[in-house]
Design an enzyme around this catalytic site. Sequence first.
Site, mmCIF file in Angstrom:
data_model
loop_
_atom_site.group_PDB
_atom_site.id
_atom_site.type_symbol
_atom_site.label_atom_id
_atom_site.label_comp_id
_atom_site.label_asym_id
_atom_site.label_seq_id
_atom_site.Cartn_x
_atom_site.Cartn_y
_atom_site.Cartn_z
ATOM 1 N N GLY A 1 23.413 -45.278 -33.373
ATOM 2 C CA GLY A 1 21.993 -45.102 -33.099
ATOM 3 C C GLY A 1 21.810 -44.500 -31.722
ATOM 4 O O GLY A 1 22.728 -43.875 -31.174
ATOM 5 N N SER A 2 20.650 -44.721 -31.157
ATOM 6 C CA SER A 2 20.337 -44.072 -29.875
ATOM 7 C C SER A 2 21.040 -44.783 -28.720
ATOM 8 O O SER A 2 21.421 -45.952 -28.830
ATOM 9 C CB SER A 2 18.832 -44.094 -29.650
ATOM 10 O OG SER A 2 18.403 -45.428 -29.551
ATOM 11 N N CYS B 1 23.478 -36.235 -34.542
ATOM 12 C CA CYS B 1 24.015 -36.574 -33.220
ATOM 13 C C CYS B 1 24.797 -35.403 -32.665
ATOM 14 O O CYS B 1 24.932 -35.249 -31.456
ATOM 15 C CB CYS B 1 24.897 -37.807 -33.322
ATOM 16 S SG CYS B 1 26.124 -37.673 -34.629
ATOM 17 N N GLU C 1 18.240 -36.116 -25.092
ATOM 18 C CA GLU C 1 18.337 -35.902 -26.536
ATOM 19 C C GLU C 1 16.934 -35.869 -27.146
ATOM 20 O O GLU C 1 16.184 -36.835 -27.018
ATOM 21 C CB GLU C 1 19.156 -37.016 -27.183
ATOM 22 C CG GLU C 1 19.440 -36.739 -28.645
ATOM 23 C CD GLU C 1 20.223 -37.858 -29.330
ATOM 24 O OE1 GLU C 1 19.863 -39.026 -29.147
ATOM 25 O OE2 GLU C 1 21.177 -37.541 -30.068
ATOM 26 N N GLY D 1 21.809 -48.757 -28.093
ATOM 27 C CA GLY D 1 23.212 -49.127 -27.880
ATOM 28 C C GLY D 1 23.388 -49.987 -26.638
ATOM 29 O O GLY D 1 24.182 -50.941 -26.643
ATOM 30 N N GLU E 1 28.365 -45.693 -31.476
ATOM 31 C CA GLU E 1 28.319 -44.226 -31.649
ATOM 32 C C GLU E 1 26.893 -43.817 -31.342
ATOM 33 O O GLU E 1 25.978 -44.079 -32.124
ATOM 34 C CB GLU E 1 28.669 -43.832 -33.092
ATOM 35 C CG GLU E 1 30.054 -44.225 -33.551
ATOM 36 C CD GLU E 1 31.165 -43.435 -32.892
ATOM 37 O OE1 GLU E 1 30.893 -42.363 -32.300
ATOM 38 O OE2 GLU E 1 32.310 -43.897 -32.937
ATOM 39 N N LYS F 1 22.769 -53.872 -42.147
ATOM 40 C CA LYS F 1 21.335 -53.586 -42.031
ATOM 41 C C LYS F 1 21.146 -52.068 -41.961
ATOM 42 O O LYS F 1 21.424 -51.446 -40.942
ATOM 43 C CB LYS F 1 20.726 -54.205 -40.763
ATOM 44 C CG LYS F 1 19.202 -54.104 -40.814
ATOM 45 C CD LYS F 1 18.518 -54.192 -39.468
ATOM 46 C CE LYS F 1 18.378 -52.888 -38.775
ATOM 47 N NZ LYS F 1 17.549 -51.868 -39.466
#
Length: 527
Positions: A259-260, A315, A416, A264, A281, A206
């Site tokens: 992703g964020s 990232c 972030e 996660g 990650e 996806k």
Amino acid sequence: MKRTRAARPSAFSDETGAGTIRGAVRLESMAVAEKSFKNYVAGEWIDAGSGETFESLSPATGETIGSFPRSSADDVDQAVSAAKSAYEEWRLTPAPRRGEILFRFGQLLTEHKEELAQLMTREMGKVIAEARGDVQEAIDMSFYMGGEGRRLFGHTTPSELRDKFNMSVRMPIGVVGVITPFNFPIAIPSWKILPALVCGNTVIFKPANDTPLLGERFVELLAGAGVPAGVVNVVHGFGGETGDRIVRHPDVPVITFTGSRETGVQVTKNGADLLKRVHLELGGKNAILVMEDADLDLAVEGIVWSAFGTSGQRCTAASRVIVHRRVYDDLQSRLVAAAERLRLGAGWEADTDVGPVINRKALEKIDAYTKIGADEGARLLTGGEVATGESLDAGFFYRPTIFGDVDPKMRIAQEEIFGPTTALIPVDDLDEAIRAANGIRYGLSSSIFTQDVNRAFRAMRDLETGITYVNAGTIGAEVHLPFGGTKETGNGHREAGQAALDVFTEWKSLYVDYSGRLQKAQIDTTE
Ligand code: NAD
């Protein structure tokens, strides 16, 4: 449900082109393309069962790139079932043959590099040189993982008993769920899908809903390289629907997610009931340390590239700069001048340095952090506003932003932001710099600018990140080294390099006794 043939030409293909893949660049058509795209399941291009769709927009202009299936749980189930069936044959395909397909994919990516880069600058927004780099990373990964087809090394070891042979081998696991973010729309899928395939797994993918077309082209080229039907399937859609079903599906034992941090955590919780292997990650809050002996010209170049490249949407972006007080004023004024020279614009224009951010929500989040920083008492040195102007108004542009006199505990130094914003933090020595660098929840990348080898080695040892650079920015990973972070940037896995193979294989230990009698380990030890 509408079906079309597998070898459907790309929306941007040269209709006269021969061969399986016909994706020659047609730039003029891209600008006006408003096409509808499909999922790829069991080697066929199909709509979502519901017929529902969503649109992908260009962040530079707001133009519609195309419409994509909004896939439901049923669509995911169908794709998982295709991947599960295909697994039985794919896992038995000799690994060198699987690797050869990846080599062909690398060749196709090379042939289509410019087309994909042009598409990326439109759909994702990054400037064209960076878009070419994104594709190049996938090319590098194809050849690296293609080579794994003839390695996939296990171990042989002596046995503690006579006439017995011991070895351990890597085994594929099954269907891998691949969920990716928008910011590296070709590179990140390659980091996940290519090692998964060479190890003998099949895939349900996806792509991010902001960059579905690049995900679709990725899979289309894989099919063109000879990946058999069902081995890679793409289902488009939103995280909470399509992504969530992949995460919870009982026949998907491995989830590889980038992703964020917040997503996660959700993915981990949702996969926990089935004890899935979840590879994460996640975010970063990466620091560049500038010591008093640093080459400041080099440091400024490294900071500008790391903080404002990809509009700060990496990232590994340098969102903190920790500077020795002795060079603080000098560095600050050079940095502000350099940031103010950056030209904003559409990524495909030759003189653009900084492109748009991905969407309006991102723009609003970045702007909200500017207000947070000002309220916390940080000094806004430059930027801090949505960029406007004739060529910018239709897109999502934010001025490169630098805060000075930032305390390491401020939210702008802890959270972030994922935009072109960086925070200058003054310190008195290396110890304080390392403490500040480490005083966050994330641990992805770090860097130090110094001419002193002792300082460099202390930083390499003490910075709590998965990646540390010396006299370079916080970005620039190469595919044959492990990539990933410590602390809340992930959950201990790594992608790229040999480490990636551990995500996509199970170790199996094999014992072969050729003594002709029953030998008992740990008991028959006297011989
Ligand atoms: P995101 O978390 O919003 O989305 C990532 C993907 O997850 C998308 O495909 C999304 O549709 C999907 N998703 C969302 N909710 C889900 C759910 N409940 N279940 C399953 N899937 C779901 O992230 P983003 O905004 O696309 O990307 C930016 C983030 O990615 C930043 O935090 C960045 O640091 C991180 N990132 C990390 C790395 C790394 O290697 N560490 C690399 C690139 C980006």
